[in-house]
Design an enzyme around this catalytic site. Structure first.
Site, PDB file in Angstrom:
ATOM      1  N   MET A   1     -46.782 -10.357  14.597  1.00 15.67           N
ATOM      2  CA  MET A   1     -46.450  -9.000  14.646  1.00 15.67           C
ATOM      3  C   MET A   1     -45.421  -8.946  15.874  1.00 15.67           C
ATOM      4  O   MET A   1     -45.479  -9.208  16.772  1.00 15.67           O
ATOM      5  CB  MET A   1     -47.542  -8.009  15.082  1.00 15.67           C
ATOM      6  CG  MET A   1     -48.773  -8.537  14.544  1.00 15.67           C
ATOM      7  SD  MET A   1     -48.656  -8.767  12.786  1.00 15.67           S
ATOM      8  CE  MET A   1     -48.948  -6.987  12.171  1.00 15.67           C
TER       9      MET A   1
ATOM     10  N   ASN B   1       0.673  -1.155   0.008  1.00 11.53           N
ATOM     11  CA  ASN B   1      -0.141  -0.010  -0.017  1.00 11.53           C
ATOM     12  C   ASN B   1       0.837   1.152   0.062  1.00 11.53           C
ATOM     13  O   ASN B   1       2.005   1.405   0.762  1.00 11.53           O
ATOM     14  CB  ASN B   1      -0.766  -0.237   1.343  1.00 11.53           C
ATOM     15  CG  ASN B   1      -1.899   1.160   1.322  1.00 11.53           C
ATOM     16  OD1 ASN B   1      -1.597   2.230   1.810  1.00 11.53           O
ATOM     17  ND2 ASN B   1      -3.148   0.897   0.618  1.00 11.53           N
TER      18      ASN B   1
ATOM     19  N   CYS C   1     -50.112   0.452   4.638  1.00 12.44           N
ATOM     20  CA  CYS C   1     -49.432  -0.581   5.188  1.00 12.44           C
ATOM     21  C   CYS C   1     -50.001  -1.948   4.827  1.00 12.44           C
ATOM     22  O   CYS C   1     -48.927  -3.078   4.775  1.00 12.44           O
ATOM     23  CB  CYS C   1     -49.183  -0.493   6.704  1.00 12.44           C
ATOM     24  SG  CYS C   1     -48.814   1.239   7.015  1.00 12.44           S
TER      25      CYS C   1
ATOM     26  N   LYS D   1     -10.807   1.676   8.359  1.00  9.66           N
ATOM     27  CA  LYS D   1     -10.164   2.708   7.674  1.00  9.66           C
ATOM     28  C   LYS D   1     -10.707   4.087   8.272  1.00  9.66           C
ATOM     29  O   LYS D   1     -11.792   4.392   8.204  1.00  9.66           O
ATOM     30  CB  LYS D   1     -10.221   2.899   6.252  1.00  9.66           C
ATOM     31  CG  LYS D   1      -9.608   3.908   5.386  1.00  9.66           C
ATOM     32  CD  LYS D   1      -9.702   3.842   3.901  1.00  9.66           C
ATOM     33  CE  LYS D   1      -9.173   5.074   3.467  1.00  9.66           C
ATOM     34  NZ  LYS D   1      -8.689   4.906   1.971  1.00  9.66           N
TER      35      LYS D   1
HETATM   36  N1  3NM Z   1      -9.952   1.307   1.942  1.00  9.62           N
HETATM   37  P1  3NM Z   1     -12.992  -3.547   6.438  1.00  9.62           P
HETATM   38  S1  3NM Z   1     -12.142   1.091   3.103  1.00  9.62           S
HETATM   39  C1  3NM Z   1      -8.465  -0.236   3.281  1.00  9.62           C
HETATM   40  O1  3NM Z   1     -12.680   3.242   1.089  1.00  9.62           O
HETATM   41  C2  3NM Z   1      -9.608   0.565   3.141  1.00  9.62           C
HETATM   42  O2  3NM Z   1     -10.823   2.782  -0.083  1.00  9.62           O
HETATM   43  C3  3NM Z   1     -11.100   1.813   1.963  1.00  9.62           C
HETATM   44  O3  3NM Z   1     -11.704  -2.575   5.885  1.00  9.62           O
HETATM   45  C4  3NM Z   1     -11.620   2.538   0.912  1.00  9.62           C
HETATM   46  O4  3NM Z   1     -13.009  -4.707   5.326  1.00  9.62           O
HETATM   47  C5  3NM Z   1     -10.753   0.286   3.929  1.00  9.62           C
HETATM   48  O5  3NM Z   1     -12.557  -4.212   7.668  1.00  9.62           O
HETATM   49  C6  3NM Z   1     -11.085  -0.553   4.919  1.00  9.62           C
HETATM   50  O6  3NM Z   1     -14.287  -2.735   6.594  1.00  9.62           O
HETATM   51  C7  3NM Z   1     -12.027  -1.848   4.741  1.00  9.62           C
HETATM   52 MG    MG Z   2      -2.827   5.428   0.147  1.00  7.26          MG
END
Ligand code: 3NM
Ligand code: MG
Length: 577
Positions: free
Chosen positions: A313, A78, A486, A150
């Protein structure tokens, strides 16, 4: 040319203790996820370290490569092109994954060479197309859902946003570039996310052909594998869900449909199919599980009984897992309770019914009325696959707009005129017939489910947005009694569940009435059957001599629902004429 890669399950690492758990290293977990290299559950691995020095990263890449190489899974790093240069020279890595604020693709390509795999994260249409133009080998699209993994995830795009990026890629001539989605993907939602994210256009007319479709190639996950107690089992389970999504949709009701090049503009259910579905309903007494508000509970339960279903319900999400497992059950979510607790209950129930492959009818009551309700719609839509969405104009419009990306929302709001703030639960009346048809068809195609827009004329779209039926029946007196809107949801849950029972019986070949090979009974047909019963019964009841207003209408309506259903079960369809 970089090597060809299986993107079905893309593992992204994370070394934060909260995800990894105590006493485990990234290398341990990746090793466990790739423990059976010949099974190839994980197709590609990305080392993602935000706060690690270059030397440690190089060591980790070397250690990881000892597991990824035998599994045939490329290893990429990364952000760090500098680390990738060195690791590639040492034979410990195959490429790099770049974000929007990292070194650009062209520079990375120059430094890493033509053989390197260069992936890019994109969260908007523009980012996706630009990355393709710059020469990315694959794209990671997201974030699909909120994720705690993230911390700086910018955009939540949902499945509609993924679909829109795939569409933009096709339109820009990059349909061949592989894609994965990322953000909040777990074993429990991978199948439906892949299914609902697919871009599957239909032709605009019989004279034209549809643009090519584009599906995601797989899912990228962090916590689904890195936080799993058994990473190998988690990888295998994810791989299985990805495989299933490529052959069948998220529920028993949704099979892979052949590409469709001709739009059938109008569709009706034949009396024969209505009769078959009502007969199945009469004979199998499907459970109609209603999560609904207090005002409606009594009349909805009586309507369910009148049409031959068995009502329960129950608003607790915890009960849903047991109810979803009962044969022939179906769920109605009538968004009466938009509180955090109510939404948590809906989400649990949706997960349970999706896992059991049983149908869900979503009634986004008053969806546009408040910010709380608009947020509730988004949360419910993010919780799983909904087989049928039913609402009035304001509600369906809110659901539609809630899934649009910013670019499209601005354009479409201008196109449809300014959106009206919805008052109470009464729908707006701003759209003409053509706009209503377009709305149901677009929402259905996007969410890949049946959509019903109720009104004096009801518009019903099949789950590809191809067939749109108009139903002009019923009676205005329905509007003078609380809960009748509903209750239509309750009836639809009964007929959709009955249709599923019918298909199951057909598949097992034990219908006993020589009906095998009869017209395919899909969810769209089942919805039309339910609407035919509901609206005809209302129209008949309204003109009964005993009926002089809303008070006397209700018992007559229940009687007619019951009478028409019993007649259908006895092969008498004269009531529908
Ligand atoms: N990138 P998890 S979201 C590394 O939106 C990463 O680009 C993201 O983690 C993006 O699978 C993310 O635990 C984290 O949700 C994904
Ligand atoms: Mg990056």
């Amino acid at each position: 040319m970089p090597p060809s890669v299986d993107y079905s399950v893309y593992l992204v690492t994370d070394s934060t203790p909260a995800i990894l758990g105590p006493g485990r290293t990234v290398v341990d977990v990746v090793g466990a996820a790739l423990a059976e290299p010949e099974k190839k559950h994980v197709g590609i691995v990305q080392l993602r370290e935000k706060d690690t020095d270059a030397r440690t990263m190089l060591e980790n890449l070397k250690a990881l490569h000892a597991f990824t190489a035998p599994a045939g899974a490329p290893l990429v790093v990364n952000d760090r092109v500098d680390v990738a240069v060195v690791a590639m020279a040492r034979g410990h890595c195959e490429g790099v994954h770049l974000g929007q604020d990292d070194i650009d693709v062209a520079t990375a390509r120059k430094l890493l060479g033509a053989e390197a795999i260069i992936g890019v994260s994109a969260s908007t249409i523009d980012e996706a197309v630009t990355a393709c133009r710059d020469g990315a080998d694959y794209l990671g699209l997201g974030s699909v859902f909120p994720t705690t993994t993230k911390t700086n995830a910018k955009h939540l795009v949902g499945t509609p946003g993924i679909q829109r990026m795939l569409q933009a890629m096709v339109e820009a001539g990059f349909g061949h570039i592989p894609t994965v989605c990322i953000g909040g993907i777990q074993t429990s939602n991978a199948r439906r996310v892949l299914f609902q994210s697919g871009y599957r256009p239909v032709a605009a007319s019989a004279e034209t052909t549809a643009p090519p479709a584009k599906e995601l190639d797989g899912v990228a996950v962090v916590s689904a594998i890195m936080a799993a107690a058994d990473p190998g089992a988690a990888a295998a389970a994810l791989a299985e869900q990805v495989r299933l999504s490529k052959t069948q949709g998220p529920t028993d009701f949704y099979r892979a449909l052949p590409p469709c090049s001709v739009q059938a503009r109008s569709a009706q259910a034949s009396p024969a199919s209505v009769q078959r579905i009502l007969q199945a309903l009469h004979e199998t007494t499907p459970l109609s599980h209603n999560m609904t508000n207090l005002v409606v509970q009594n009349i909805a339960a009586n309507v369910a009984l009148a049409v031959g279903a068995s009502p329960i319900m129950a608003n607790s999400g915890d009960e849903a897992a047991d109810l979803a497992r009962l044969p022939g059950s179906s769920l109605v979510i009538n968004m009466g309770s938009a509180t955090p607790e109510g939404i948590a209950n809906y989400s649990k129930a949706i997960a349970a019914y999706n896992a059991a492959g049983r149908p869900i009818i979503f009634d986004p009551v008053g969806a546009g009325a408040t910010a709380t309700r608009r947020a509730a719609v988004r949360a419910i839509m993010a919780s799983g696959y909904l087989d049928v969405i039913k609402g009035n104009e304001g509600e369906i419009q809110t659901v539609y707009l809630s899934g649009l990306c910013d670019e499209d929302r601005a354009r479409e709001t201008a196109e449809a005129g300014p959106l009206q703030q919805q008052r109470g639960v009464d729908g707006g009346n701003a759209l003409d017939a053509a706009a209503r048809r377009r709305l149901v068809s677009r929402l259905a195609a996007r969410e890949k489910c049946v959509v019903v827009l109720t009104g004096a004329i009801d518009y019903v779209s099949d789950s590809r947005g191809v067939r749109v039926a108009e139903v002009a029946d019923g009676h205005p007196i329905l509007g003078e009694v609380t809960g009748t809107g509903c209750c239509l949801g309750t009836v639809l849950s009964a007929t959709v569940a009955a249709a599923a029972n019918l298909r199951r019986a057909d598949k097992e070949g034990n219908t006993g009435d020589g009906e095998q090979g009869a017209e395919e009974i899909d969810t769209f047909t089942a919805v039309l059957a339910g609407m035919a019963l509901y609206e005809r019964a209302a129209a008949r009841a309204a003109v009964m001599p005993s009926v002089s207003g809303p008070g006397t209408f209700v018992p007559a309506f229940l009687d007619e629902l019951s009478r028409c259903r019993r007649a259908a079960a006895a092969n008498d369809m004269s009531w529908l004429a």
